[in-house]
Enzyme design. Sequence first.
Site, PDB file in Angstrom:
ATOM      1  N   ARG A 229       0.901  -1.193   0.139  1.00  0.00           N
ATOM      2  CA  ARG A 229       0.007  -0.149  -0.137  1.00  0.00           C
ATOM      3  C   ARG A 229       0.930   1.162   0.012  1.00  0.00           C
ATOM      4  O   ARG A 229       1.577   1.377   0.902  1.00  0.00           O
ATOM      5  CB  ARG A 229      -0.799  -0.087   1.253  1.00  0.00           C
ATOM      6  CG  ARG A 229      -1.683   1.311   1.364  1.00  0.00           C
ATOM      7  CD  ARG A 229      -2.557   1.260   2.524  1.00  0.00           C
ATOM      8  NE  ARG A 229      -3.296   2.579   2.432  1.00  0.00           N
ATOM      9  CZ  ARG A 229      -3.419   3.500   3.445  1.00  0.00           C
ATOM     10  NH1 ARG A 229      -3.037   3.157   4.569  1.00  0.00           N
ATOM     11  NH2 ARG A 229      -3.817   4.807   3.457  1.00  0.00           N
TER      12      ARG A 229
ATOM     13  N   HIS B 204      -2.869  10.928   0.729  1.00  0.00           N
ATOM     14  CA  HIS B 204      -2.336  10.800   2.064  1.00  0.00           C
ATOM     15  C   HIS B 204      -1.755  12.318   2.542  1.00  0.00           C
ATOM     16  O   HIS B 204      -0.468  12.403   2.737  1.00  0.00           O
ATOM     17  CB  HIS B 204      -1.258   9.680   2.094  1.00  0.00           C
ATOM     18  CG  HIS B 204      -1.036   9.054   3.182  1.00  0.00           C
ATOM     19  ND1 HIS B 204      -1.083   7.754   3.427  1.00  0.00           N
ATOM     20  CD2 HIS B 204      -0.700   9.532   4.423  1.00  0.00           C
ATOM     21  CE1 HIS B 204      -0.721   7.443   4.594  1.00  0.00           C
ATOM     22  NE2 HIS B 204      -0.488   8.554   5.459  1.00  0.00           N
TER      23      HIS B 204
ATOM     24  N   GLU C  46      -7.200   8.516   6.225  1.00  0.00           N
ATOM     25  CA  GLU C  46      -7.510   9.054   7.592  1.00  0.00           C
ATOM     26  C   GLU C  46      -7.951  10.707   7.582  1.00  0.00           C
ATOM     27  O   GLU C  46      -7.309  11.494   7.872  1.00  0.00           O
ATOM     28  CB  GLU C  46      -6.223   9.039   8.254  1.00  0.00           C
ATOM     29  CG  GLU C  46      -5.796   7.658   8.451  1.00  0.00           C
ATOM     30  CD  GLU C  46      -4.666   7.537   9.540  1.00  0.00           C
ATOM     31  OE1 GLU C  46      -3.916   8.742  10.076  1.00  0.00           O
ATOM     32  OE2 GLU C  46      -4.210   6.314   9.899  1.00  0.00           O
TER      33      GLU C  46
ATOM     34  N   GLU D 106       8.179  10.848   9.967  1.00  0.00           N
ATOM     35  CA  GLU D 106       6.804  10.498  10.755  1.00  0.00           C
ATOM     36  C   GLU D 106       6.240  11.934  11.406  1.00  0.00           C
ATOM     37  O   GLU D 106       6.085  12.338  12.250  1.00  0.00           O
ATOM     38  CB  GLU D 106       7.056   9.611  12.010  1.00  0.00           C
ATOM     39  CG  GLU D 106       6.016   9.571  13.083  1.00  0.00           C
ATOM     40  CD  GLU D 106       4.707   8.829  12.529  1.00  0.00           C
ATOM     41  OE1 GLU D 106       4.918   7.933  11.385  1.00  0.00           O
ATOM     42  OE2 GLU D 106       3.548   9.033  13.033  1.00  0.00           O
TER      43      GLU D 106
HETATM   44  C1  BGC Z   1      -0.778   7.630   9.264  1.00  0.00           C
HETATM   45  C2  BGC Z   1       0.722   7.629   8.766  1.00  0.00           C
HETATM   46  C3  BGC Z   1       1.534   7.683   9.982  1.00  0.00           C
HETATM   47  C4  BGC Z   1       1.219   6.598  11.077  1.00  0.00           C
HETATM   48  C5  BGC Z   1       1.921   6.353  12.232  1.00  0.00           C
HETATM   49  C6  BGC Z   1      -1.073   6.981  10.223  1.00  0.00           C
HETATM   50  O1  BGC Z   1      -2.031   7.988  11.125  1.00  0.00           O
HETATM   51  O2  BGC Z   1      -1.651   7.112   8.031  1.00  0.00           O
HETATM   52  O3  BGC Z   1       1.195   8.220   7.909  1.00  0.00           O
HETATM   53  O4  BGC Z   1       2.851   7.298   9.865  1.00  0.00           O
HETATM   54  O5  BGC Z   1      -0.223   6.585  11.163  1.00  0.00           O
HETATM   55  O6  BGC Z   1       1.796   7.407  13.076  1.00  0.00           O
END
Ligand code: BGC
Length: 524
Positions: A117, A162, A207, A466
């Site tokens: 993904r 995203h 999300e 992150e």
């Molecule tokens: C997101 C990622 C993020 C992961 C870890 C998810 O909410 O889609 O982009 O890196 O969490 O925090």
Amino acid sequence: MLSLKKEEQYSSVIMKLIILFCFIASSLADGDEEFANYSTTNRCFPADFHFGVSTSAYQIEGAWNLDGKGVQIYDTFTHEHPEKMDDRSNGDVACDSYHLYKEDVACMKEVGVDYYRFSISWSRILPNGTIDNINKAGIDYYLNVLKELKANGIASMVTLFHWDLPNDLQNRGGWLNPEIVGWFKDYARLCFAEFGKYVESWIIINEPKQICHYGYGNGQFAPGIVSPGILEYVCARHVLLAHAKAWRVFDEEFRATLKSRVSLAIDSEWYEPASSCKADVVAAETKLQFVFGMYANPVIKGNWPQVMIDNIARFSKAQGFNESRLPPFSDEEVALIKGTYDFIALNHYTSYMASAITDPNHVGEVSWEEDSGVNIYKKSTWPTAGYPHTSLPWGFGRILRWIKQTYGNTEIVITENGTPDTTGTLNDEDRIDFMRSYMSHMVDAIYDAGVNVTGYTVWSIIDNFEWTAGYTKKFGLYHVNMSDPSRPRTAKDSSKYYSRVIRTRCLLDFCESIRNGPDSTKNC
Ligand code: BGC
């Protein structure tokens, strides 16, 4: 008159006693006690269960301004506000997957995953966000990734959005401008047309909560707009409409020729009632509706959850607003949004306790959190495992059961689950424990409650950017050396564990010996 007042006083005293009782019950209750003796399941994954890994464009690609890519909001956010990242870093180079995607695919091949993904960067293929300026180099890049995956027998699950909105669209209001629904529809159509024949499943939006609550509510994420309880709802409305339009484009124009399946990924924690008191049980349910239901309910049932409609209307009135801060959907919009999913895609990491707010007449500040009217907290006794990603595997089993109870037995694909380390260690036992226990509760939910989970996706195949934690939180099954220009990827122990799980379809260490031993037909 007097007796009415007395009645009111009595009912207020009774209410307070109930709440006091709930409070005492909740301090005695121990949500996770029930699972203290839980041991990893010895059941095998169903034969048709699929395993994947995930990433997103901005978190891995780098090449932020190469080959015609347009600027997007995280380029701007990180460049203009480095202080918002824990290590003042950005994704300018990240894992350099723009150049090193073959290495990523080699890692996946080594693990043996069924699918990958990843997301498309809108501004890499449409530098200004709109369809009048297509960047061929961007299209080629994603075609190359897709072809590399295909050549290695790995299926593709592609996310269209995203979080990395083209800057030019942000300058025109971003998710607050109703025109975004049309811009997104054009972008989605282009992606279906260009990449469709390589893609097994599409996640239209990743999300929405993070996009709207963190981007337009508390402003912690790009574009950093602070408008809690107001503009975050406008954003949510447009995100849902954009998702629905894109899904309809696929359904009407591509479904007959492309066999892919399409959904949106909703992130939700589990909320455990602080006690078995009705008030706390209702509080947990309300919170789940404000988190998961806010996006799932429109897509599955057509409208915001009723508890959101009611609470926000009531609070808005008490706060002096002329109308509810939650913008309504018209009947036409309800019809447009309803049913725009082929499966439920869930991103799940952790859980909270939920309790009722003690004052029944409480009207809080204007915010999404306060609109739910629920207290949430983490217990001090819970293992931290990379706060805020507290490892609470039982919550995973519970949210899966709850989704089935609430929305029926639709197919569910886990599109993200994982935990970070902060040290970069290759001996990542904590991650192995996390994965084993989370997957175990998922497998038990499949067999014991008949929850129709068909896929599990680890976040992430490689350490990456992150967001506001920069490179301080490392979610990868593979370590990436961010200070080496060639960004070498090195397997962590968790990659070997996941690989074995995929091969044996079992979570226990001794499965392999059972399967290779004299009694090789025996189940795990
Ligand atoms: C997101 C990622 C993020 C992961 C870890 C998810 O909410 O889609 O982009 O890196 O969490 O925090």
